[in-house]
Every structure is written in C-alpha cells, then in structure tokens.
Design a protein around this motif. Sequence first.
Motif, mmCIF file in Angstrom:
data_model
loop_
_atom_site.group_PDB
_atom_site.id
_atom_site.type_symbol
_atom_site.label_atom_id
_atom_site.label_comp_id
_atom_site.label_asym_id
_atom_site.label_seq_id
_atom_site.Cartn_x
_atom_site.Cartn_y
_atom_site.Cartn_z
ATOM 1 N N PHE A 1 0.665 -1.256 0.078
ATOM 2 C CA PHE A 1 0.090 0.009 -0.095
ATOM 3 C C PHE A 1 0.858 1.223 0.162
ATOM 4 O O PHE A 1 0.514 2.366 -0.748
ATOM 5 N N GLY A 2 1.929 1.356 0.902
ATOM 6 C CA GLY A 2 2.784 2.355 0.838
ATOM 7 C C GLY A 2 2.328 3.504 2.046
ATOM 8 O O GLY A 2 1.631 4.324 1.949
ATOM 9 N N ALA A 3 2.646 3.109 3.298
ATOM 10 C CA ALA A 3 2.504 4.188 4.501
ATOM 11 C C ALA A 3 3.642 4.092 5.283
ATOM 12 O O ALA A 3 4.655 3.516 4.854
ATOM 13 N N GLY A 4 3.584 4.470 6.473
ATOM 14 C CA GLY A 4 4.577 4.674 7.452
ATOM 15 C C GLY A 4 5.342 6.180 7.447
ATOM 16 O O GLY A 4 5.929 6.459 6.814
ATOM 17 N N ALA A 5 4.638 6.815 8.374
ATOM 18 C CA ALA A 5 5.086 8.199 8.586
ATOM 19 C C ALA A 5 4.666 8.876 10.098
ATOM 20 O O ALA A 5 3.956 8.122 10.963
ATOM 21 N N GLU A 6 5.516 9.710 10.437
ATOM 22 C CA GLU A 6 5.068 10.412 11.839
ATOM 23 C C GLU A 6 4.844 11.895 11.748
ATOM 24 O O GLU A 6 5.213 12.581 10.931
ATOM 25 N N GLN A 7 4.035 12.268 12.628
ATOM 26 C CA GLN A 7 3.405 13.668 12.643
ATOM 27 C C GLN A 7 3.789 14.378 13.778
ATOM 28 O O GLN A 7 3.865 13.941 15.030
ATOM 29 N N GLU A 8 4.058 15.682 13.851
ATOM 30 C CA GLU A 8 4.329 16.505 15.053
ATOM 31 C C GLU A 8 3.313 17.593 14.943
ATOM 32 O O GLU A 8 2.959 18.347 13.710
ATOM 33 N N LEU A 9 2.929 17.745 16.181
ATOM 34 C CA LEU A 9 1.714 18.925 16.245
ATOM 35 C C LEU A 9 2.399 20.249 16.567
ATOM 36 O O LEU A 9 3.146 20.492 17.584
ATOM 37 N N PHE A 10 2.031 21.348 15.565
ATOM 38 C CA PHE A 10 2.615 22.773 15.849
ATOM 39 C C PHE A 10 1.377 23.388 16.158
ATOM 40 O O PHE A 10 0.205 23.456 15.576
ATOM 41 N N THR A 11 1.410 24.031 17.380
ATOM 42 C CA THR A 11 0.152 24.861 17.998
ATOM 43 C C THR A 11 0.537 26.221 17.510
ATOM 44 O O THR A 11 1.694 26.760 17.375
ATOM 45 N N LEU A 12 -0.699 26.901 16.720
ATOM 46 C CA LEU A 12 -0.698 28.172 16.326
ATOM 47 C C LEU A 12 -1.211 29.247 17.317
ATOM 48 O O LEU A 12 -1.700 28.880 18.571
ATOM 49 N N ARG A 13 -1.129 30.257 16.995
ATOM 50 C CA ARG A 13 -1.150 31.741 17.719
ATOM 51 C C ARG A 13 -2.716 31.732 18.312
ATOM 52 O O ARG A 13 -2.786 31.940 19.673
ATOM 53 N N GLY A 14 -3.633 31.014 17.625
ATOM 54 C CA GLY A 14 -4.989 31.161 17.951
ATOM 55 C C GLY A 14 -5.450 29.914 18.957
ATOM 56 O O GLY A 14 -6.523 29.942 19.338
ATOM 57 N N GLY A 15 -4.447 28.955 19.248
ATOM 58 C CA GLY A 15 -4.766 27.898 19.989
ATOM 59 C C GLY A 15 -5.100 26.545 18.962
ATOM 60 O O GLY A 15 -5.212 25.354 19.584
ATOM 61 N N ASP A 16 -5.305 27.018 17.738
ATOM 62 C CA ASP A 16 -5.535 25.648 16.927
ATOM 63 C C ASP A 16 -4.078 25.160 16.540
ATOM 64 O O ASP A 16 -3.182 25.724 16.995
ATOM 65 N N GLY A 17 -4.294 24.216 15.697
ATOM 66 C CA GLY A 17 -2.721 23.751 15.105
ATOM 67 C C GLY A 17 -2.837 22.910 13.798
ATOM 68 O O GLY A 17 -3.840 22.668 13.332
ATOM 69 N N LEU A 18 -1.649 22.390 13.670
ATOM 70 C CA LEU A 18 -1.277 21.733 12.369
ATOM 71 C C LEU A 18 -0.662 20.425 12.785
ATOM 72 O O LEU A 18 0.411 20.411 13.569
ATOM 73 N N LEU A 19 -1.153 19.379 12.529
ATOM 74 C CA LEU A 19 -0.691 18.070 12.749
ATOM 75 C C LEU A 19 0.150 17.643 11.378
ATOM 76 O O LEU A 19 -0.498 17.565 10.576
ATOM 77 N N LEU A 20 1.694 17.954 11.296
ATOM 78 C CA LEU A 20 2.240 18.065 9.888
ATOM 79 C C LEU A 20 2.946 16.655 9.997
ATOM 80 O O LEU A 20 3.803 16.413 11.208
ATOM 81 N N THR A 21 2.972 15.953 9.014
ATOM 82 C CA THR A 21 4.143 14.814 8.619
ATOM 83 C C THR A 21 5.656 15.401 8.732
ATOM 84 O O THR A 21 5.722 16.142 7.843
ATOM 85 N N THR A 22 6.443 15.087 9.522
ATOM 86 C CA THR A 22 7.991 15.406 9.564
ATOM 87 C C THR A 22 8.665 14.332 9.444
ATOM 88 O O THR A 22 10.069 14.636 9.179
ATOM 89 N N VAL A 23 8.249 12.998 9.483
ATOM 90 C CA VAL A 23 9.386 11.924 9.530
ATOM 91 C C VAL A 23 8.616 10.779 8.458
ATOM 92 O O VAL A 23 7.307 10.716 8.578
ATOM 93 N N LYS A 24 9.278 10.211 7.673
ATOM 94 C CA LYS A 24 8.686 8.900 6.966
ATOM 95 C C LYS A 24 9.619 7.935 7.081
ATOM 96 O O LYS A 24 10.712 7.980 7.285
#
Length: 427
Positions: free
Chosen positions: A316-339
Amino acid sequence: MTFRSKFILVVLSAAIALYAIIGGWFATRAQQGNDPGAQLRIFESVLYHIQNDYVDEPDMSKVRAGALRGLAYGLDPYSTYLTAEQVQRYRAGDDKEKVGIGVELSQVASWLYVIAPVKGGPAEQAGVRSGDIIEYIDGRATRDISLYEAQQLLKGAPGTEVKLRVLRAGSSPLQLTVKRSPVRVLVAEARLETGKIGIIKVNSLSEGEAADIRARLEDLVKQGARKLVLDLRGVAGGSLTEAVRVANYFIGDGTLAQTVGRNNRTLKTFQADPQLKLFDGPAVVLIDRWTAGAAEVIASAFIERKRGDVVGEKSFGAGAEQELFTLRGGDGLLLTTVKWASSSGKPFLGAGVQPTVEVKRPELAEAIDPDDLTGNDTDEVVRPQDGNRPQNAPETGPARPQPEDMQLKRALEILRAKPEGSARPTA
C-alpha cells in the motif's frame, strides 16, 4: 472595509504565508508553481475578492479554518488542521476512555479507504473488508472531513454502535453496524509444511508482537523447519522498532531501515544486531496491496539486503510520523515530519514496496485498487452496479470453497527449489 476586517485580513494573510512556506518544503524552489511568493499572491487575491465581492459578510474565522484545512489536505492523508478544541483533546488524550472498531485507514483521492481490518476485531466481524471505502460514518460524509476527524468519529464508549455506509466493487452500497469494543490482536500463527518449510502468518506488528513471532519461529525450528515463509499480507500499521526486530531475526548485519525528514535527509538508521539473528535458512516474504507501514520495513529489508524473495503484489505505501504545531490562536497543524524508509532511504509513503516475484490473487480481481481511484463520483470501482439503495451486510450462509492461494503456492515452489542453507533470491 472596517479596521477590524483589515486587521483580520492581515492576520489571515500572515498565517497563510507561513503555511504556504511550509507547503513549499515538499518541492524544490526552482519550480514556479511552488514559489511561496507566487502562492501568497494568489491567496491574497482570493481573500480580497472574498472580503470585497462576496454577496454576504464573510465569517473570516471560518474562511481561515477552511484555508488551513485545504493547505494540510494538499500534503498527505495524515497531515491535518486541528481546531483549538481538537488540539486540547489531542494533548490531553481525552479519547483514552474511548475505543474504536479495529481498522487501519487511509485517504485515497478523497475517499476514506480501508487498508485492513484487524483480524478478529469488531470491524471484520461486522463485514468490513480490506479495500472497502467508508462513505458515511453515522450519516456524516467522510469526503468532507479529514482522516483524523474520521478516526475520531469511529471512536466512542465501549459497547456503543457506529453505522457505516460502505462502497465495495461489484456491489450495491452496504449499511454495516459495528459495535465499538477493545481490540485484541490475534497472535501470529505457525505451521510446518512438508519439505521442512515453516509458515508464520503475522497478524500484527504492534508493540510486543516481535517477541511472539520469535517464539513461533523458535518453535518451528525445533520442529525441524529449515526454510520459512513469513506471511505479511494484510498487516497494516504497527511499530517501526518491532518491524526492525523481526527483520533482524533473519538478517544479522547492516542497515535494516531508516527514518528520513525533509529533502530525504536521514534522521535515524536501524542497524541489525548479529546476536538477534535466529534463522539462516532460505526464507520468502508474502505481501499484498494491503501490506503497509511496519510490514513494509521487513519486506524492503529482505529485498535490499538480498535475503530472499518477496512474493505478491505492490504494498500500500504507508509509514510516517506527525508532529503537532500549535498556532497563535490555539488551533494547530498536525504535520508529517518523518517518513519510514528502506535501508537505502526509499520512503514507503505513497510508493509502497514492489515484490521481486509478482503474483496477483485472482479472487481479488474485482477488489478496489487504490491506484484506480481519482476522487470522482464516476469512478467505476466505487459506482454500485445494482442501484443506490443500501443493503445490509450479507447473511452468513454455507461456507464457499476457498480458492487456491496462488501467492503462497509460488512461495513454496521457490523454497522447495532451494537447497537448505541457501538464502539467495531467485532471478
């Protein structure tokens, strides 16, 4: 335009500029289409027209959230925008009291795609299959939400039910009801075939499973196994460290896997420990289109270290890790930073592992192939053939004769042609 509106527009433009730059991480700056400045000017133009030409007074907080969701959606299925409330729940781990239905999911061309249900889990018992598309969760259209949101909708208190509308190739839409419950992963299965060939069917590579696989392997060797088939078909998810350990049982030296970051930069390498190697004889790995994540680590190690053949279909093709970046308004971005990647640094995400010996399963000829999905409602593989009226899960009837397992048959042929002690892959 009021001062408040101008202020919101400036803040929104700054936020979009930041995420346009983040999006640019995934491509070279030389490409005009990925130039952050050019992308920012497009966003500014869109915002200008929304603010000045839209028929109603726009809710800029909703516009901002929609813009950030779209930016994350354009990256990969696992990166996502989180609201401030979702960030709080994510950090607090509020869903620890909730349970799911036992299914590994991804998003393919906007469709919520079932990679594999956990064997013996609630989803499988209710009739969910690998390759299914979950169109609705309790009436909520999954194409309107992120993979993260879909996973949260599937979770709930133990014993509660969730209703799924499932699309399956060659079938009318199915209405399935799944009872949420803790998932108990089945241990690996092992048996000895004629010719001193052991077969280990792996059901999971989650934490602790490597030790169970080791026990199955040692038991087969005691029974006289001199050759081995490691069946990783339908194994999705799991732990990278568990996968490396299982690969180490067969490969005693060199690099087994890597993790890579931006620009394919190596972050960490996983080396084999000679003392952990258990089996020297010929071995073959089985994979299929629903092998993903940790299992791909093992398959790629066999191929790149020339340990043995990998038989079946592209994974299938998977396998990654995400990091949560919190934004100024309290919301955030869960971003893939590692494969996760092979020993040579080839990431699995979106690419999968190509077997050395391709053997397709005839009984799955009509199953939905993720490579065929475009995200359009006119896709033949998801368009029901018998109308749009949902059907309940098929009633259990007399067991149908099982088709011959052509992939396993080919693996056994390869091993029987090898002398004991030879581990070289076939041409």
